[in-house]
Design a protein around this motif. Structure first.
Motif, PDB file in Angstrom:
ATOM      1  N   ALA A   1       0.824  -1.205   0.000  1.00 40.18           N
ATOM      2  CA  ALA A   1       0.000   0.000   0.000  1.00 40.18           C
ATOM      3  C   ALA A   1       0.858   1.254   0.000  1.00 40.18           C
ATOM      4  O   ALA A   1       0.622   2.190  -0.771  1.00 40.18           O
ATOM      5  CB  ALA A   1      -0.942  -0.005   1.200  1.00 40.18           C
ATOM      6  N   LEU A   2       1.859   1.283   0.852  1.00 38.97           N
ATOM      7  CA  LEU A   2       2.728   2.467   0.918  1.00 38.97           C
ATOM      8  C   LEU A   2       3.622   2.574  -0.311  1.00 38.97           C
ATOM      9  O   LEU A   2       3.908   3.684  -0.771  1.00 38.97           O
ATOM     10  CB  LEU A   2       3.571   2.424   2.189  1.00 38.97           C
ATOM     11  CG  LEU A   2       2.793   2.544   3.499  1.00 38.97           C
ATOM     12  CD1 LEU A   2       3.727   2.353   4.681  1.00 38.97           C
ATOM     13  CD2 LEU A   2       2.072   3.873   3.586  1.00 38.97           C
ATOM     14  N   GLY A   3       4.048   1.451  -0.817  1.00 39.34           N
ATOM     15  CA  GLY A   3       4.904   1.472  -2.006  1.00 39.34           C
ATOM     16  C   GLY A   3       4.208   2.055  -3.223  1.00 39.34           C
ATOM     17  O   GLY A   3       4.830   2.726  -4.047  1.00 39.34           O
ATOM     18  N   SER A   4       2.917   1.809  -3.339  1.00 41.32           N
ATOM     19  CA  SER A   4       2.198   2.360  -4.482  1.00 41.32           C
ATOM     20  C   SER A   4       1.968   3.854  -4.332  1.00 41.32           C
ATOM     21  O   SER A   4       1.816   4.565  -5.323  1.00 41.32           O
ATOM     22  CB  SER A   4       0.865   1.638  -4.678  1.00 41.32           C
ATOM     23  OG  SER A   4       0.026   1.861  -3.567  1.00 41.32           O
ATOM     24  N   CYS A   5       1.962   4.339  -3.105  1.00 45.53           N
ATOM     25  CA  CYS A   5       1.757   5.776  -2.871  1.00 45.53           C
ATOM     26  C   CYS A   5       3.060   6.567  -2.919  1.00 45.53           C
ATOM     27  O   CYS A   5       3.030   7.776  -3.142  1.00 45.53           O
ATOM     28  CB  CYS A   5       1.107   5.990  -1.514  1.00 45.53           C
ATOM     29  SG  CYS A   5      -0.547   5.301  -1.371  1.00 45.53           S
ATOM     30  N   VAL A   6       4.166   5.912  -2.701  1.00 47.96           N
ATOM     31  CA  VAL A   6       5.446   6.609  -2.573  1.00 47.96           C
ATOM     32  C   VAL A   6       5.864   7.304  -3.859  1.00 47.96           C
ATOM     33  O   VAL A   6       6.334   8.434  -3.837  1.00 47.96           O
ATOM     34  CB  VAL A   6       6.536   5.628  -2.103  1.00 47.96           C
ATOM     35  CG1 VAL A   6       7.915   6.207  -2.253  1.00 47.96           C
ATOM     36  CG2 VAL A   6       6.292   5.241  -0.666  1.00 47.96           C
ATOM     37  N   SER A   7       5.690   6.658  -4.970  1.00 54.22           N
ATOM     38  CA  SER A   7       6.186   7.242  -6.214  1.00 54.22           C
ATOM     39  C   SER A   7       5.429   8.498  -6.604  1.00 54.22           C
ATOM     40  O   SER A   7       6.000   9.424  -7.160  1.00 54.22           O
ATOM     41  CB  SER A   7       6.125   6.224  -7.348  1.00 54.22           C
ATOM     42  OG  SER A   7       4.788   5.986  -7.704  1.00 54.22           O
TER      43      SER A   7
END
Length: 70
Positions: free
Chosen positions: A46-52
């Motif tokens: 979830a966080l990885g998809s928001c980070v970029s």
């Protein structure tokens, strides 16, 4: 059409591998351990998809203009 079939096969094999991995981990870990693992993986995804935040797409669009200007 052949490339699409190859891509589909590779993605299917990856999904089957991921499912097998989840089943294996669920069998080897206790319920609490597997729950903690799934929670951690879910948060990471979830966080990885928001980070970029779309920066990769922006770089593809903006960098050529920047380098063309010098």
């Amino acid at each position: 059409m052949r490339e699409a079939a190859i891509t589909f096969a590779i993605r299917g094999a990856g999904a089957a591998f991921a499912l097998g991995q989840q089943v294996l981990l669920a069998r080897l870990m206790s319920g609490a351990e597997f729950g903690a693992y799934v929670t951690a993986v879910s948060w990471i995804l979830a966080l990885g998809s928001c980070v970029s935040l779309g920066l990769a797409e922006a770089a593809v669009r903006i960098l050529p203009r920047y380098t063309a200007r010098g």
